[in-house]
Design an enzyme around this catalytic site. Structure first.
Site, PDB file in Angstrom:
ATOM      1  N   ILE A  77       0.180  -1.423  -8.578  1.00  0.00           N
ATOM      2  CA  ILE A  77       1.415  -1.444  -9.360  1.00  0.00           C
ATOM      3  C   ILE A  77       2.016  -0.047  -9.164  1.00  0.00           C
ATOM      4  CG2 ILE A  77       0.104  -0.830 -11.444  1.00  0.00           C
ATOM      5  CD1 ILE A  77       2.149  -2.088 -13.176  1.00  0.00           C
ATOM      6  N   SER A  78       3.308   0.018  -8.843  1.00  0.00           N
ATOM      7  CA  SER A  78       3.952   1.311  -8.574  1.00  0.00           C
ATOM      8  C   SER A  78       3.983   2.172  -9.834  1.00  0.00           C
ATOM      9  CB  SER A  78       5.391   1.104  -8.107  1.00  0.00           C
ATOM     10  OG  SER A  78       5.419   0.254  -6.996  1.00  0.00           O
TER      11      SER A  78
END
Ligand code: SAM
Length: 230
Positions: A77-78
Protein backbone atom coordinates in the site's frame (compact mmCIF):
# COMPACT_ATOMS: atom_id res chain seq x y z
CA UNK A 1 -12.15 6.02 39.69
CA UNK A 2 -12.19 6.54 35.89
CA UNK A 3 -9.43 8.61 34.28
CA UNK A 4 -10.38 11.84 32.50
CA UNK A 5 -9.12 10.28 29.28
CA UNK A 6 -11.53 7.35 29.65
CA UNK A 7 -14.45 9.64 30.45
CA UNK A 8 -13.69 11.65 27.28
CA UNK A 9 -13.70 8.46 25.14
CA UNK A 10 -17.07 7.46 26.56
CA UNK A 11 -18.51 10.86 25.58
CA UNK A 12 -17.39 10.46 21.93
CA UNK A 13 -18.85 6.95 21.72
CA UNK A 14 -15.46 5.65 20.45
CA UNK A 15 -13.38 3.00 22.20
CA UNK A 16 -9.96 4.04 23.51
CA UNK A 17 -8.25 2.24 20.59
CA UNK A 18 -10.54 3.83 17.98
CA UNK A 19 -9.90 7.23 19.51
CA UNK A 20 -6.13 6.65 19.35
CA UNK A 21 -6.34 5.84 15.63
CA UNK A 22 -8.56 8.88 15.09
CA UNK A 23 -5.86 11.05 16.66
CA UNK A 24 -3.13 9.31 14.60
CA UNK A 25 -5.10 10.06 11.40
CA UNK A 26 -5.49 13.72 12.26
CA UNK A 27 -1.77 13.93 13.00
CA UNK A 28 -0.99 12.24 9.65
CA UNK A 29 -3.06 14.92 7.86
CA UNK A 30 -1.46 17.80 9.78
CA UNK A 31 2.13 16.62 9.70
CA UNK A 32 2.46 14.74 6.39
CA UNK A 33 -0.36 15.52 4.00
CA UNK A 34 -0.85 19.29 4.26
CA UNK A 35 2.63 19.78 2.78
CA UNK A 36 1.55 17.66 -0.19
CA UNK A 37 -1.87 19.14 -1.02
CA UNK A 38 -4.43 21.73 0.07
CA UNK A 39 -7.30 19.79 -1.56
CA UNK A 40 -9.94 19.76 1.21
CA UNK A 41 -11.80 16.81 -0.28
CA UNK A 42 -8.66 14.63 -0.20
CA UNK A 43 -7.56 15.75 3.28
CA UNK A 44 -11.05 15.15 4.73
CA UNK A 45 -11.25 11.70 3.11
CA UNK A 46 -7.89 10.65 4.52
CA UNK A 47 -8.76 12.04 7.96
CA UNK A 48 -11.89 9.88 7.91
CA UNK A 49 -10.85 6.51 6.45
CA UNK A 50 -9.41 3.99 8.94
CA UNK A 51 -6.24 3.14 7.03
CA UNK A 52 -5.12 0.63 9.69
CA UNK A 53 -8.08 -1.64 8.85
CA UNK A 54 -6.65 -2.16 5.34
CA UNK A 55 -3.44 -3.83 6.58
CA UNK A 56 -2.67 -6.86 8.77
CA UNK A 57 -3.28 -6.29 12.48
CA UNK A 58 0.45 -6.63 13.20
CA UNK A 59 1.02 -3.45 11.10
CA UNK A 60 -1.75 -1.31 12.63
CA UNK A 61 0.77 0.63 14.71
CA UNK A 62 2.58 1.77 11.51
CA UNK A 63 -0.53 2.49 9.43
CA UNK A 64 -0.32 6.28 9.83
CA UNK A 65 3.45 6.60 9.34
CA UNK A 66 5.02 8.03 6.20
CA UNK A 67 5.89 4.66 4.65
CA UNK A 68 4.54 2.01 2.29
CA UNK A 69 3.38 -1.21 4.00
CA UNK A 70 3.10 -4.81 2.86
CA UNK A 71 -0.40 -5.99 1.87
CA UNK A 72 0.65 -9.57 1.00
CA UNK A 73 1.30 -11.27 -2.37
CA UNK A 74 4.52 -9.21 -2.68
CA UNK A 75 2.49 -5.96 -3.04
CA UNK A 76 2.38 -2.75 -0.99
CA UNK A 77 0.00 0.00 0.00
CA UNK A 78 1.57 3.34 -1.00
CA UNK A 79 2.64 5.79 1.70
CA UNK A 80 -0.09 8.31 2.68
CA UNK A 81 1.71 11.26 1.02
CA UNK A 82 1.67 9.50 -2.35
CA UNK A 83 -2.01 8.57 -2.02
CA UNK A 84 -2.83 12.22 -1.19
CA UNK A 85 -0.72 13.62 -4.02
CA UNK A 86 -2.06 11.24 -6.68
CA UNK A 87 -5.68 11.70 -5.63
CA UNK A 88 -5.29 15.49 -5.60
CA UNK A 89 -3.70 15.31 -9.08
CA UNK A 90 -7.00 13.85 -10.38
CA UNK A 91 -8.68 17.21 -9.53
CA UNK A 92 -11.92 15.59 -8.35
CA UNK A 93 -14.95 17.77 -7.59
CA UNK A 94 -17.24 14.99 -6.29
CA UNK A 95 -19.31 14.04 -9.34
CA UNK A 96 -16.83 11.96 -11.36
CA UNK A 97 -16.73 8.40 -12.58
CA UNK A 98 -13.22 7.15 -11.77
CA UNK A 99 -11.24 4.11 -12.87
CA UNK A 100 -8.45 2.79 -10.64
CA UNK A 101 -5.90 0.24 -11.87
CA UNK A 102 -4.40 -1.73 -8.96
CA UNK A 103 -7.02 -2.11 -6.18
CA UNK A 104 -4.45 -3.66 -3.83
CA UNK A 105 -5.88 -3.57 -0.30
CA UNK A 106 -8.65 -1.13 -1.29
CA UNK A 107 -7.44 1.88 0.68
CA UNK A 108 -6.99 4.15 -2.35
CA UNK A 109 -10.39 2.92 -3.60
CA UNK A 110 -11.96 4.06 -0.31
CA UNK A 111 -10.31 7.49 -0.63
CA UNK A 112 -11.62 7.79 -4.20
CA UNK A 113 -15.15 6.81 -3.08
CA UNK A 114 -15.11 9.78 -0.68
CA UNK A 115 -13.95 12.19 -3.40
CA UNK A 116 -15.97 11.09 -6.45
CA UNK A 117 -19.41 9.76 -7.44
CA UNK A 118 -18.52 6.25 -8.58
CA UNK A 119 -15.34 4.16 -8.58
CA UNK A 120 -14.38 1.22 -10.82
CA UNK A 121 -11.25 -0.62 -9.73
CA UNK A 122 -9.31 -3.50 -11.32
CA UNK A 123 -6.80 -5.79 -9.57
CA UNK A 124 -4.92 -8.65 -11.22
CA UNK A 125 -4.46 -10.69 -7.99
CA UNK A 126 -7.74 -12.33 -6.99
CA UNK A 127 -7.00 -12.77 -3.26
CA UNK A 128 -6.21 -9.03 -2.88
CA UNK A 129 -9.41 -8.06 -4.67
CA UNK A 130 -11.55 -10.35 -2.48
CA UNK A 131 -9.99 -8.95 0.70
CA UNK A 132 -10.42 -5.38 -0.54
CA UNK A 133 -14.12 -6.00 -1.24
CA UNK A 134 -14.70 -7.30 2.31
CA UNK A 135 -12.91 -4.32 3.87
CA UNK A 136 -14.72 -1.76 1.76
CA UNK A 137 -18.10 -3.26 2.74
CA UNK A 138 -17.01 -3.35 6.39
CA UNK A 139 -16.21 0.36 6.44
CA UNK A 140 -19.52 1.06 4.71
CA UNK A 141 -18.45 2.09 1.21
CA UNK A 142 -20.83 0.98 -1.52
CA UNK A 143 -20.09 3.15 -4.55
CA UNK A 144 -17.39 0.87 -5.94
CA UNK A 145 -17.22 -1.85 -8.59
CA UNK A 146 -14.31 -4.30 -8.44
CA UNK A 147 -13.01 -6.54 -11.20
CA UNK A 148 -10.21 -9.11 -11.22
CA UNK A 149 -8.11 -8.91 -14.38
CA UNK A 150 -5.58 -6.98 -16.40
CA UNK A 151 -6.17 -3.25 -15.89
CA UNK A 152 -3.82 -2.25 -18.71
CA UNK A 153 -6.75 -2.81 -21.09
CA UNK A 154 -9.03 -0.62 -18.94
CA UNK A 155 -12.76 -1.31 -18.47
CA UNK A 156 -14.24 -0.45 -21.90
CA UNK A 157 -17.84 -1.38 -20.96
CA UNK A 158 -17.95 1.52 -18.49
CA UNK A 159 -15.80 4.07 -20.38
CA UNK A 160 -15.44 6.97 -20.71
CA UNK A 161 -14.02 7.90 -17.28
CA UNK A 162 -13.57 11.43 -15.91
CA UNK A 163 -10.41 10.32 -14.11
CA UNK A 164 -8.11 7.29 -14.24
CA UNK A 165 -5.45 6.49 -11.64
CA UNK A 166 -2.83 3.78 -12.05
CA UNK A 167 -1.18 2.68 -8.81
CA UNK A 168 1.60 0.54 -10.31
CA UNK A 169 4.57 1.57 -12.48
CA UNK A 170 4.15 1.15 -16.25
CA UNK A 171 6.93 0.87 -18.87
CA UNK A 172 4.79 3.09 -21.16
CA UNK A 173 1.33 4.66 -21.05
CA UNK A 174 -1.25 1.97 -22.02
CA UNK A 175 -3.08 3.27 -25.07
CA UNK A 176 -6.43 1.78 -23.95
CA UNK A 177 -6.42 3.98 -20.84
CA UNK A 178 -5.92 7.16 -22.87
CA UNK A 179 -8.73 6.03 -25.21
CA UNK A 180 -11.07 5.54 -22.24
CA UNK A 181 -10.62 9.10 -20.91
CA UNK A 182 -13.60 11.45 -21.26
CA UNK A 183 -13.03 14.86 -22.83
CA UNK A 184 -11.38 16.92 -20.08
CA UNK A 185 -10.55 13.69 -18.20
CA UNK A 186 -7.27 13.18 -16.31
CA UNK A 187 -5.03 10.09 -16.24
CA UNK A 188 -2.46 9.94 -13.43
CA UNK A 189 0.15 7.22 -13.97
CA UNK A 190 3.75 6.39 -12.97
CA UNK A 191 5.78 5.65 -16.11
CA UNK A 192 9.42 4.60 -16.45
CA UNK A 193 11.87 1.84 -15.51
CA UNK A 194 11.48 -1.00 -13.01
CA UNK A 195 13.17 0.94 -10.18
CA UNK A 196 12.06 4.52 -10.76
CA UNK A 197 9.28 6.26 -12.65
CA UNK A 198 7.92 9.72 -13.37
CA UNK A 199 4.41 10.44 -12.21
CA UNK A 200 2.52 11.84 -15.20
CA UNK A 201 -0.83 13.60 -15.51
CA UNK A 202 -2.36 13.37 -18.97
CA UNK A 203 -5.41 15.49 -19.73
CA UNK A 204 -7.61 14.86 -22.76
CA UNK A 205 -8.58 17.99 -24.70
CA UNK A 206 -10.72 16.77 -27.59
CA UNK A 207 -8.38 14.77 -29.83
CA UNK A 208 -5.28 16.13 -28.07
CA UNK A 209 -3.67 14.96 -24.84
CA UNK A 210 -1.62 17.33 -22.67
CA UNK A 211 1.06 15.63 -20.55
CA UNK A 212 2.55 17.09 -17.34
CA UNK A 213 5.41 15.56 -15.32
CA UNK A 214 4.54 15.74 -11.62
CA UNK A 215 7.38 14.07 -9.69
CA UNK A 216 9.78 11.14 -9.52
CA UNK A 217 8.35 8.09 -7.77
CA UNK A 218 8.81 4.36 -7.18
CA UNK A 219 6.00 1.82 -7.59
CA UNK A 220 5.61 -1.94 -7.90
CA UNK A 221 5.33 -3.14 -11.51
CA UNK A 222 2.18 -2.84 -13.62
CA UNK A 223 2.01 -6.34 -15.08
CA UNK A 224 -0.09 -7.11 -18.14
CA UNK A 225 -0.69 -6.86 -21.86
CA UNK A 226 0.36 -3.20 -22.02
CA UNK A 227 2.59 -3.37 -18.93
CA UNK A 228 5.58 -5.46 -17.80
CA UNK A 229 5.62 -9.19 -18.57
CA UNK A 230 4.73 -11.43 -15.57
N1 SAM B 1 -3.96 1.32 -4.53
C1 SAM B 1 -3.47 0.21 -3.76
C2 SAM B 1 -3.84 0.28 -2.30
O1 SAM B 1 -4.41 1.26 -1.83
O2 SAM B 1 -3.54 -0.72 -1.65
C3 SAM B 1 -1.98 0.05 -3.87
C4 SAM B 1 -1.70 -0.83 -4.97
S1 SAM B 1 -0.12 -1.52 -5.16
C5 SAM B 1 1.00 -0.19 -5.06
C6 SAM B 1 -0.28 -1.85 -6.92
C7 SAM B 1 -1.29 -2.91 -7.26
O3 SAM B 1 -1.39 -2.99 -8.67
C8 SAM B 1 -0.92 -4.31 -6.77
O4 SAM B 1 -1.94 -4.82 -5.96
C9 SAM B 1 -0.78 -5.12 -8.06
O5 SAM B 1 -1.19 -6.47 -7.94
C10 SAM B 1 -1.69 -4.33 -9.00
N2 SAM B 1 -1.45 -4.53 -10.42
C11 SAM B 1 -0.26 -4.66 -11.08
N3 SAM B 1 -0.49 -4.81 -12.40
C12 SAM B 1 -1.84 -4.75 -12.59
C13 SAM B 1 -2.69 -4.84 -13.73
N4 SAM B 1 -2.24 -5.00 -14.97
N5 SAM B 1 -4.02 -4.73 -13.53
C14 SAM B 1 -4.54 -4.56 -12.30
N6 SAM B 1 -3.79 -4.49 -11.18
C15 SAM B 1 -2.46 -4.58 -11.32
Amino acid sequence: MQSRRNQRYQKTGLSETQQDYHIARRRMVQEQLRAETTDRRVLDAMAKIPRHLFVEEGLWGQAYSDRPLSIGEGQTISQPRIVAMMTAALQLMGDEKVLEIGTGCGYQTAVLCECAREVYSIERIGSLSHRARRRLYEIGDVRFHLRIGDGTVGWPEHAPFDAIIVTAGAPAVPDALVQQLADGGRLVIPVGGECQQQLLRMTRRGRDVVTERLTACRFVKLIGEAGWPS
